[in-house]
Design an enzyme around this catalytic site. Structure first.
Site: not given
Ligand code: NAP
Length: 286
Positions: A12, A38, A104, A127, A131
């Site tokens: 995202q 990776d 959070d 999770y 983090k």
């Molecule tokens: N989503 C939420 O509600 C939320 C809330 C608070 C904080 N966050 C934090 O915000 C950040 C961005 O979140 P997001 O929602 O954009 O995450 P996301 O949509 O899950 O995207 C994460 C990306 O990282 C890729 N990835 C996974 N393993 C990897 C590896 N070994 N090497 C390289 N890339 C890899 C994933 O690929 P695959 O899809 O193929 O696994 C995916 O494309 C994260 O740090 C998350 O913890 C998210």
């Protein structure tokens, strides 16, 4: 021209940075996801940093499946802790300024006032622990790291609460949604812009920062606003968390205090409802 490496760029947040990249022509961007780099492969990470001259790294890669993580602890820790350490080590060795994104969920949600960056972490899930430990690992190998914690992330890309509710709201006459979990939604496009503004600043100040949209709501209020924005006539009933059990506990309160990031980088942050309307409009026009 300065080069920005974005890891996990098919998620995202990574996608939103790709959309915004043309608005930051002072940077040359390299977008990678697991196929290109990776982050769990320590030598590959260091090799990538040797082969490419990188000035900034924005790590958007993460293991984000909160419930699945309970049965997939090893992989979750590899991505959210060990790999963050590899990126930090490589950044230290190659003089790269690194921004990392956290959550959070490092808090247990028992507070009733917005969390500041120095509030003690107390994660309640695999999770959240992965983090929190990732943050600690990063700081131990890269003192200059900037860590931005965010909450309730959604986007027109990927799967998230907004897209799920839009689908369910069109399929069903009535939905029950919890009203006793309170936080702030964050449009990933706004977070992406904030991260790019941070790296554009004259000086990068190391440390932890909190970023979400402005305002506060429950998932119930959020759902009402989603339906209002998309003109969906679905009845929404407020329920308590105990009526909607999940595999892992969700924080009852996870509002982040954003004062530090606003004053350090002179950011103006949009209200969650305005940003939601922008995202819904974008989804409706596609
Ligand atoms: N989503 C939420 O509600 C939320 C809330 C608070 C904080 N966050 C934090 O915000 C950040 C961005 O979140 P997001 O929602 O954009 O995450 P996301 O949509 O899950 O995207 C994460 C990306 O990282 C890729 N990835 C996974 N393993 C990897 C590896 N070994 N090497 C390289 N890339 C890899 C994933 O690929 P695959 O899809 O193929 O696994 C995916 O494309 C994260 O740090 C998350 O913890 C998210």
């Amino acid at each position: 021209m300065q080069t920005v490496l974005v890891t996990g760029s098919k998620g995202q947040l990574g996608n939103e940075i790709q959309v915004l990249a043309p608005a930051y022509p002072q940077f040359n961007f390299i977008f990678t996801d697991v196929e290109e780099l990776d982050i769990c492969k320590r030598e590959a990470v260091d090799g990538f940093f040797s082969e490419n001259k990188i000035d900034f790294l924005i790590n958007c890669a993460a293991y984000t499946a909160v419930d699945k993580a309970e049965d997939d602890e090893e992989k979750c820790y590899q991505i959210n802790k060990d790999a963050v350490g590899y990126l930090g080590e490589a950044s230290a060795r190659h003089g790269v300024k690194m921004l990392h994104v956290s959550t959070d969920y490092v808090f247990d949600g028992k507070s009733y006032i917005p969390y500041t960056e120095d509030a003690p972490v107390s994660p309640a899930t695999v999770y959240g622990r992965s983090k929190a430990e990732g943050e600690q690992r990063l700081v131990s190998v890269l003192e200059s790291a900037v860590i931005v914690r965010t909450s309730w992330l959604y986007s027109s890309f990927g799967n998230n609460f907004v897209k799920t509710m839009l689908k369910l709201g069109r399929e069903r006459k009535r939905l029950q949604v919890v009203y006793d979990q309170v936080g702030t939604p964050t449009y990933a496009a706004d977070l992406a812009d904030a991260l790019l503004q941070i790296i554009s600043a004259a000086e990068l100040v190391p440390g932890i920062y909190h970023f979400s949209n402005e305002g506060v709501c429950s998932w119930y209020d959020f759902t009402l606003a989603i339906f209002k924005s998309a003109k969906i006539a679905c009845d929404v009933l407020p329920i308590e968390s105990r009526e909607y059990p999940t595999k892992t506990p969700r924080p009852h309160y996870s509002v982040l205090n954003k004062q530090k990031v606003k004053s350090a980088y002179n950011l103006r942050i949009a209200h969650w409802e305005d940003s939601l309307n922008r995202c819904v409009q974008k989804l409706e026009n596609h």
